[in-house]
Design an enzyme around this catalytic site. Structure first.
Site, short mmCIF file in Angstrom:
data_model
loop_
_atom_site.label_atom_id
_atom_site.label_comp_id
_atom_site.label_asym_id
_atom_site.label_seq_id
_atom_site.Cartn_x
_atom_site.Cartn_y
_atom_site.Cartn_z
N GLU A 247 -24.61 -7.47 43.27
CA GLU A 247 -25.43 -8.39 42.50
C GLU A 247 -26.04 -7.61 41.34
OE1 GLU A 247 -27.66 -12.12 42.11
OE2 GLU A 247 -26.32 -11.63 43.75
N HIS B 48 -26.77 -13.14 52.54
CA HIS B 48 -28.11 -13.55 52.97
C HIS B 48 -28.31 -15.04 52.75
CE1 HIS B 48 -28.71 -12.61 48.69
NE2 HIS B 48 -29.83 -13.30 48.72
N ASP C 287 -28.19 -19.38 46.43
CA ASP C 287 -27.15 -18.94 45.50
C ASP C 287 -26.10 -18.07 46.21
OD1 ASP C 287 -29.23 -16.98 45.70
OD2 ASP C 287 -28.57 -16.03 43.84
#
Length: 194
Positions: A174, A39, A43
């Protein structure tokens, strides 16, 4: 390679991934089949212009169409903050961002792409932000599922993450919010309206 983000906590070379660990001779095209970006948050994509234009990666970069549309806006905003407000002279340029984005290939949710004869990737909805995706990556009989941030709680503008029953050999995810419990949608909406 899965995502290509920048570490916002550093103002020196540590902000970028240590790409020399991938290839000491900096011939990244010979060791990386593709880059997959989950995305548009920095980061996850903030080092793309550096990796392509400074380090020299020229291979394919896959991301969803919304990510491809929003990513250059955030990259340009970051560039302006770093160079115009912070006065950094060694950051990537607007031209670097544009040239990097030309190497990006848009992919639809539920679309399957064959990177080469061995690597197949399929894109799934991650629910985190517009265009956020999870990817199933198959090489022969082996399967890896990769997701950056994802959201399992639907709200008014985004649904929750969804993926086929792919039974991966490896799951890479994540974990920023792994130990937190999100507030209810009703609570978040009330806070927003105040």
């Amino acid at each position: 390679m899965l995502d290509c983000g920048i570490h916002m906590g550093y103002r020196d070379e540590r902000r970028f991934p240590k790409f020399s660990l991938i290839s000491k001779c900096k011939n990244f095209d010979s060791v990386i089949n593709c880059v997959i970006v989950s995305h548009f948050h920095l980061d996850h994509c903030g080092a793309l212009p550096y990796f392509t234009e400074t380090c020299g990666y020229n291979g394919p970069i896959y991301m969803t169409y919304p990510t491809k549309a929003i990513c250059p806006i955030l990259l340009e905003d970051l560039r302006k903050i770093m160079t115009e407000r912070s006065g950094e002279g060694s950051f990537y340029s607007s031209a670097d961002i544009q040239n990097s984005m030309k190497k990006c290939i848009g992919i639809n949710i539920h679309e399957t792409i064959f990177v080469d004869e061995e690597i197949e990737i399929k894109c799934y909805y991650a629910g985190h932000v517009l265009g956020a995706a999870m990817f199933s990556i198959r090489v022969g009989n082996e399967c890896v599922v990769y997701t950056g941030d994802y959201n399992m709680t639907p709200d008014r503008h985004l649904g929750c993450a969804w993926i086929d029953n792919v039974k991966p050999n490896i799951l890479i995810t994540e974990s920023t919010y792994a130990t937190t419990f999100p507030e209810s949608r009703r609570y978040r909406e009330n806070v927003f309206l105040q």
